[in-house]
Design an enzyme around this catalytic site. Structure first.
Site, PDB file in Angstrom:
ATOM      1  CE  LYS A  13      40.084  43.945  54.050  1.00 48.77           C
ATOM      2  NZ  LYS A  13      41.472  43.501  53.809  1.00 48.77           N
ATOM      3  NE  ARG A  88      41.160  46.725  48.118  1.00 51.21           N
ATOM      4  CZ  ARG A  88      40.660  45.542  48.444  1.00 51.21           C
ATOM      5  NH1 ARG A  88      39.413  45.401  48.781  1.00 51.21           N
ATOM      6  NH2 ARG A  88      41.433  44.486  48.440  1.00 51.21           N
ATOM      7  NE  ARG A 128      43.452  34.732  51.005  1.00 53.22           N
ATOM      8  CZ  ARG A 128      43.011  35.999  51.042  1.00 53.22           C
ATOM      9  NH1 ARG A 128      42.377  36.445  52.102  1.00 53.22           N
ATOM     10  NH2 ARG A 128      43.242  36.804  50.033  1.00 53.22           N
TER      11      ARG A 128
HETATM   12  P1  AMP Z   1      39.949  41.307  48.193  1.00 51.12           P
HETATM   13  O1  AMP Z   1      39.293  39.979  48.103  1.00 51.12           O
HETATM   14  O2  AMP Z   1      39.197  42.292  49.050  1.00 51.12           O
HETATM   15  O3  AMP Z   1      41.414  41.214  48.569  1.00 51.12           O
HETATM   16  O4  AMP Z   1      39.901  41.943  46.714  1.00 51.12           O
HETATM   17  C1  AMP Z   1      40.526  41.291  45.625  1.00 51.12           C
HETATM   18  C2  AMP Z   1      40.732  42.260  44.488  1.00 51.12           C
HETATM   19  O5  AMP Z   1      39.463  42.775  44.043  1.00 51.12           O
HETATM   20  C3  AMP Z   1      41.538  43.510  44.832  1.00 51.12           C
HETATM   21  O6  AMP Z   1      42.945  43.284  44.775  1.00 51.12           O
HETATM   22  C4  AMP Z   1      41.065  44.471  43.739  1.00 51.12           C
HETATM   23  O7  AMP Z   1      41.633  44.168  42.489  1.00 51.12           O
HETATM   24  C5  AMP Z   1      39.581  44.145  43.659  1.00 51.12           C
HETATM   25  N1  AMP Z   1      38.799  44.961  44.617  1.00 51.12           N
HETATM   26  C6  AMP Z   1      38.096  44.528  45.712  1.00 51.12           C
HETATM   27  N2  AMP Z   1      37.516  45.554  46.358  1.00 51.12           N
HETATM   28  C7  AMP Z   1      37.873  46.668  45.668  1.00 51.12           C
HETATM   29  C8  AMP Z   1      37.626  48.067  45.844  1.00 51.12           C
HETATM   30  N3  AMP Z   1      36.913  48.519  46.893  1.00 51.12           N
HETATM   31  N4  AMP Z   1      38.160  48.922  44.931  1.00 51.12           N
HETATM   32  C9  AMP Z   1      38.876  48.494  43.885  1.00 51.12           C
HETATM   33  N5  AMP Z   1      39.172  47.204  43.670  1.00 51.12           N
HETATM   34  C10 AMP Z   1      38.682  46.290  44.548  1.00 51.12           C
END
Ligand code: AMP
Length: 219
Positions: A13, A88, A128
């Protein structure tokens, strides 16, 4: 133009959203990056979020709604944004709808769902490497940094994110399957979903994303 990128962790993404943002001249809004920046800066939000993120769980909906509302209120987002990592869960999708209703953007225009099989996701995430300074992502095999260890963009030494360790990756995938995946049906039901095969190289996936978007823009 308000786009949402949906897909499991490791689907690509962030990478695809970066390209799309550059092409359409709107900001990429990654809630994961915003939260990591808050953690690095030691803000109240960062202090609350850190252990939740390290465990691969979701940060609370109210915190996310505040972050996204503030970000979409910035001047560079008046023409739209590409949301990467938000919403999410179904409560966040509802919160997004109501916060957009109060802005000139009004509503989500399109949801791009990157579909990738689980074995590929585990491999991608565990290989990664991320830049702790500018958030650029690399992959040890498919997109290695030019000198092997430092960020191509800003030169900072790359690290493995705490939540990209294999045990946490499995937890994140489970959270995705139980809590986030139902959003695919939600957006399909309301006619906003474009399903895109996320397997293959970054360029292969980009040509599919670009095609879908070119068709949507010419509609
Ligand atoms: P990502 O980089 O999108 O994989 O996000 C890393 C971490 O940030 C996730 O595993 C969650 O702990 C937190 N996070 C990111 N976006 C959200 C969201 N929309 N709702 C809740 N937690 C989030």
């Amino acid at each position: 133009m308000l786009l949402v990128f949906l897909g499991p962790p490791g689907a690509g993404k962030g990478t695809q959203a970066t390209r799309l943002a550059a092409k359409y001249g709107v900001p990429q809004v990654s809630t994961g990056d915003m939260l990591r920046e808050a953690v690095a800066a030691g803000t109240d939000v960062g202090l609350r979020a850190k252990s939740i993120m390290d465990a691969g769980q979701l940060v609370d909906d109210a915190t996310l709604a505040d972050l996204v509302r503030d970000r979409l209120g910035q001047p560079d987002a008046t023409g739209g944004a590409i949301l990467d990592g938000y919403p999410r869960n179904t409560a966040q999708a509802a919160a997004l709808e109501s916060l957009l209703a109060d802005t000139p953007l009004e509503a989500v225009d399109r949801v791009l769902f990157l579909d990738v099989a689980e074995e590929i996701l585990v491999d991608r995430l565990s290989k990664r490497r991320a830049c702790p300074s500018c958030n650029a992502n690399f992959h040890l095999v498919f997109k290695p940094p030019a000198d092997g260890t430092n960020c191509d963009r800003c030169g900072t030494e790359l690290v493995q994110r705490e939540d990209d360790r294999e045990a946490v990756v499995r937890d994140r995938l489970q959270v995705y399957a139980e809590i986030t995946a139902p959003l695919v049906e939600h957006y399909e039901r309301i006619g906003l979903l474009a399903r895109i095969d996320g397997a293959g190289s970054i360029d292969d996936v980009w040509s599919r994303v670009d095609n879908v978007m070119s068709m949507a823009v010419s509609e």
